[in-house]
Motif scaffolding. Structure first.
Motif, PDB file in Angstrom:
ATOM      1  N   ILE A 246       0.836  -1.203   0.000  1.00  0.00           N
ATOM      2  CA  ILE A 246       0.000   0.000   0.000  1.00  0.00           C
ATOM      3  C   ILE A 246       0.873   1.256   0.000  1.00  0.00           C
ATOM      4  CG2 ILE A 246      -1.651   1.353   1.344  1.00  0.00           C
ATOM      5  CD1 ILE A 246      -2.886  -1.288   2.269  1.00  0.00           C
ATOM      6  N   ILE A 247       1.898   1.255   0.872  1.00  0.00           N
ATOM      7  CA  ILE A 247       2.814   2.406   0.937  1.00  0.00           C
ATOM      8  C   ILE A 247       3.538   2.576  -0.393  1.00  0.00           C
ATOM      9  CG2 ILE A 247       4.882   3.322   2.046  1.00  0.00           C
ATOM     10  CD1 ILE A 247       3.960   1.955   4.616  1.00  0.00           C
ATOM     11  N   TYR A 248       4.026   1.455  -0.940  1.00  0.00           N
ATOM     12  CA  TYR A 248       4.733   1.482  -2.224  1.00  0.00           C
ATOM     13  C   TYR A 248       3.830   2.057  -3.312  1.00  0.00           C
ATOM     14  CZ  TYR A 248       7.529  -0.332  -6.149  1.00  0.00           C
ATOM     15  OH  TYR A 248       8.282  -0.461  -7.292  1.00  0.00           O
ATOM     16  N   ALA A 249       2.573   1.613  -3.323  1.00  0.00           N
ATOM     17  CA  ALA A 249       1.624   2.089  -4.332  1.00  0.00           C
ATOM     18  C   ALA A 249       1.329   3.579  -4.167  1.00  0.00           C
ATOM     19  CB  ALA A 249       0.329   1.283  -4.241  1.00  0.00           C
ATOM     20  N   LEU A 250       1.092   4.010  -2.930  1.00  0.00           N
ATOM     21  CA  LEU A 250       0.757   5.415  -2.689  1.00  0.00           C
ATOM     22  C   LEU A 250       1.916   6.342  -3.064  1.00  0.00           C
ATOM     23  CD1 LEU A 250      -1.144   5.174   0.734  1.00  0.00           C
ATOM     24  CD2 LEU A 250      -2.117   5.623  -1.540  1.00  0.00           C
ATOM     25  N   VAL A 251       3.136   5.951  -2.692  1.00  0.00           N
ATOM     26  CA  VAL A 251       4.304   6.766  -3.035  1.00  0.00           C
ATOM     27  C   VAL A 251       4.428   6.908  -4.544  1.00  0.00           C
ATOM     28  CG1 VAL A 251       6.832   6.816  -3.040  1.00  0.00           C
ATOM     29  CG2 VAL A 251       5.599   6.298  -0.927  1.00  0.00           C
ATOM     30  N   ASN A 252       4.238   5.806  -5.258  1.00  0.00           N
ATOM     31  CA  ASN A 252       4.402   5.844  -6.706  1.00  0.00           C
ATOM     32  C   ASN A 252       3.247   6.570  -7.401  1.00  0.00           C
ATOM     33  OD1 ASN A 252       6.910   4.379  -7.625  1.00  0.00           O
ATOM     34  ND2 ASN A 252       6.079   2.889  -6.175  1.00  0.00           N
ATOM     35  N   VAL A 253       2.053   6.494  -6.843  1.00  0.00           N
ATOM     36  CA  VAL A 253       0.944   7.268  -7.390  1.00  0.00           C
ATOM     37  C   VAL A 253       1.255   8.764  -7.272  1.00  0.00           C
ATOM     38  CG1 VAL A 253      -1.446   7.972  -6.971  1.00  0.00           C
ATOM     39  CG2 VAL A 253      -0.862   5.544  -7.059  1.00  0.00           C
ATOM     40  N   TYR A 254       1.810   9.154  -6.138  1.00  0.00           N
ATOM     41  CA  TYR A 254       2.169  10.565  -5.921  1.00  0.00           C
ATOM     42  C   TYR A 254       3.245  11.015  -6.914  1.00  0.00           C
ATOM     43  CZ  TYR A 254       4.220  14.639  -3.565  1.00  0.00           C
ATOM     44  OH  TYR A 254       4.724  15.878  -3.280  1.00  0.00           O
ATOM     45  N   ILE A 255       4.300  10.198  -7.054  1.00  0.00           N
ATOM     46  CA  ILE A 255       5.382  10.545  -7.982  1.00  0.00           C
ATOM     47  C   ILE A 255       4.857  10.595  -9.416  1.00  0.00           C
ATOM     48  CG2 ILE A 255       7.570   9.756  -8.967  1.00  0.00           C
ATOM     49  CD1 ILE A 255       8.235   8.537  -6.245  1.00  0.00           C
ATOM     50  N   PHE A 256       4.041   9.582  -9.783  1.00  0.00           N
ATOM     51  CA  PHE A 256       3.507   9.534 -11.149  1.00  0.00           C
ATOM     52  C   PHE A 256       2.628  10.748 -11.442  1.00  0.00           C
ATOM     53  CE2 PHE A 256       0.022   8.473 -14.015  1.00  0.00           C
ATOM     54  CZ  PHE A 256       0.740   8.165 -15.162  1.00  0.00           C
ATOM     55  N   ARG A 257       1.758  11.067 -10.500  1.00  0.00           N
ATOM     56  CA  ARG A 257       0.840  12.186 -10.718  1.00  0.00           C
ATOM     57  C   ARG A 257       1.603  13.485 -10.935  1.00  0.00           C
ATOM     58  NH1 ARG A 257      -1.900  16.155  -7.926  1.00  0.00           N
ATOM     59  NH2 ARG A 257      -4.036  16.575  -8.654  1.00  0.00           N
ATOM     60  N   ARG A 258       2.616  13.720 -10.114  1.00  0.00           N
ATOM     61  CA  ARG A 258       3.379  14.965 -10.260  1.00  0.00           C
ATOM     62  C   ARG A 258       4.146  14.975 -11.581  1.00  0.00           C
ATOM     63  NH1 ARG A 258       2.356  18.486  -9.195  1.00  0.00           N
ATOM     64  NH2 ARG A 258       3.975  19.672  -8.152  1.00  0.00           N
ATOM     65  N   GLY A 259       4.730  13.818 -11.944  1.00  0.00           N
ATOM     66  CA  GLY A 259       5.477  13.763 -13.194  1.00  0.00           C
ATOM     67  C   GLY A 259       4.580  13.863 -14.415  1.00  0.00           C
ATOM     68  N   TYR A 260       3.430  13.174 -14.376  1.00  0.00           N
ATOM     69  CA  TYR A 260       2.517  13.166 -15.519  1.00  0.00           C
ATOM     70  C   TYR A 260       1.923  14.548 -15.763  1.00  0.00           C
ATOM     71  CZ  TYR A 260      -0.618  10.869 -18.840  1.00  0.00           C
ATOM     72  OH  TYR A 260      -1.242  10.457 -19.981  1.00  0.00           O
ATOM     73  N   LEU A 261       1.591  15.244 -14.681  1.00  0.00           N
ATOM     74  CA  LEU A 261       1.070  16.609 -14.814  1.00  0.00           C
ATOM     75  C   LEU A 261       2.148  17.552 -15.347  1.00  0.00           C
ATOM     76  CD1 LEU A 261      -1.047  16.973 -11.528  1.00  0.00           C
ATOM     77  CD2 LEU A 261      -1.899  16.745 -13.879  1.00  0.00           C
ATOM     78  N   ALA A 262       3.376  17.346 -14.893  1.00  0.00           N
ATOM     79  CA  ALA A 262       4.470  18.217 -15.332  1.00  0.00           C
ATOM     80  C   ALA A 262       4.739  18.062 -16.828  1.00  0.00           C
ATOM     81  CB  ALA A 262       5.735  17.912 -14.536  1.00  0.00           C
TER      82      ALA A 262
END
Length: 230
Positions: A2-18
């Motif tokens: 769950i932690i691994y997934a949440l961290v990567n969702v956060y990183i992905f969201r910031r990168g994808y928006l950028a």
């Protein structure tokens, strides 16, 4: 997970928006990110049924990504903290605020570059271990013994990534110090002992020479690899 997934969702969201409005680069980021995120768990799960060069490849790629993930998270959190402060106390210079889209893309590139460089430098640093000398005075009798040279090492993490060639370098470095006593303070092996056995790394460990012997304790990774069951 769950932690691994949440961290990567956060990183992905910031990168994808950028990377909005960057066309093919955004698509490359999407598929590359998914591959990196899934590599480590996929490699570890698949090797439970069959282990070959493909599963080793996934584990190695995934292991390096774990480092990239940690540093990417830290850099992104720092940027978001600065953005949060700027919202209440504007301090960004005009060349940043004049074109937010461009600034965001540059920030994403900087985060990626710094994260890769940090992991690369850390890996190179690990390949060339250094000896730190600590003098300890103990005010108690020890018979005729006036001094004792102890070599302590830990966190070698032998396995898929750290292989027999590296271990041989470590053992030679230990023996060059001519120790009276050698202490292995845990995490000698990684999560899987199969590559350790395949490369007969125990034979290399037995080449350590110490006047009064070699002593070892288990670390958390020994338990990951099944020491409790043994």
């Amino acid at each position: 997970f769950i932690i691994y997934a949440l961290v990567n969702v956060y990183i992905f969201r910031r990168g994808y928006l950028a990377l909005a409005e960057t066309g093919i680069y955004r698509t490359i980021f999407l598929y590359s990110f998914l591959f990196l995120v899934l590599s480590y768990p996929a490699g570890r799960i698949l090797e439970q049924w069959f282990r070959n060069s493909f599963t080793d490849f996934l584990v190695i790629i995934g292991s390096f990504y774990l480092g990239l993930m940690v540093y990417s998270l830290l850099f992104i959190l720092l940027i978001d903290l600065l953005r949060f402060i700027h919202h209440f106390i504007p301090f960004f210079p005009e060349f940043i605020t004049a074109n937010i889209r461009k600034s965001t893309q540059v920030a994403a590139l900087v985060v990626m570059t710094l994260s890769i460089l940090t992991v690369l430098i850390g890996h190179i640093n690990a390949l060339f271990p250094r000896v730190s000398t600590v003098d300890v005075s103990i005010t108690k009798p020890a018979g005729n013994l006036k001094e004792l040279k102890i070599v302590q090492l830990s966190d070698i993490h032998l396995g898929t990534i750290i292989r027999s060639t590296y271990l041989k370098i470590m053992v030679d470095k230990v023996n060059d110090l001519e120790p009276d006593l050698v202490l292995l303070a845990g995490d000698i092996v990684d999560e899987d002992v199969a590559p350790v056995a395949e490369q007969n790394m125990s034979r290399i460990l037995r080449e350590i020479n110490a006047t009064y012997g070699v002593y070892a304790i288990t670390g958390n990774h020994e338990y990951f690899s099944g020491v409790a069951a043994a």
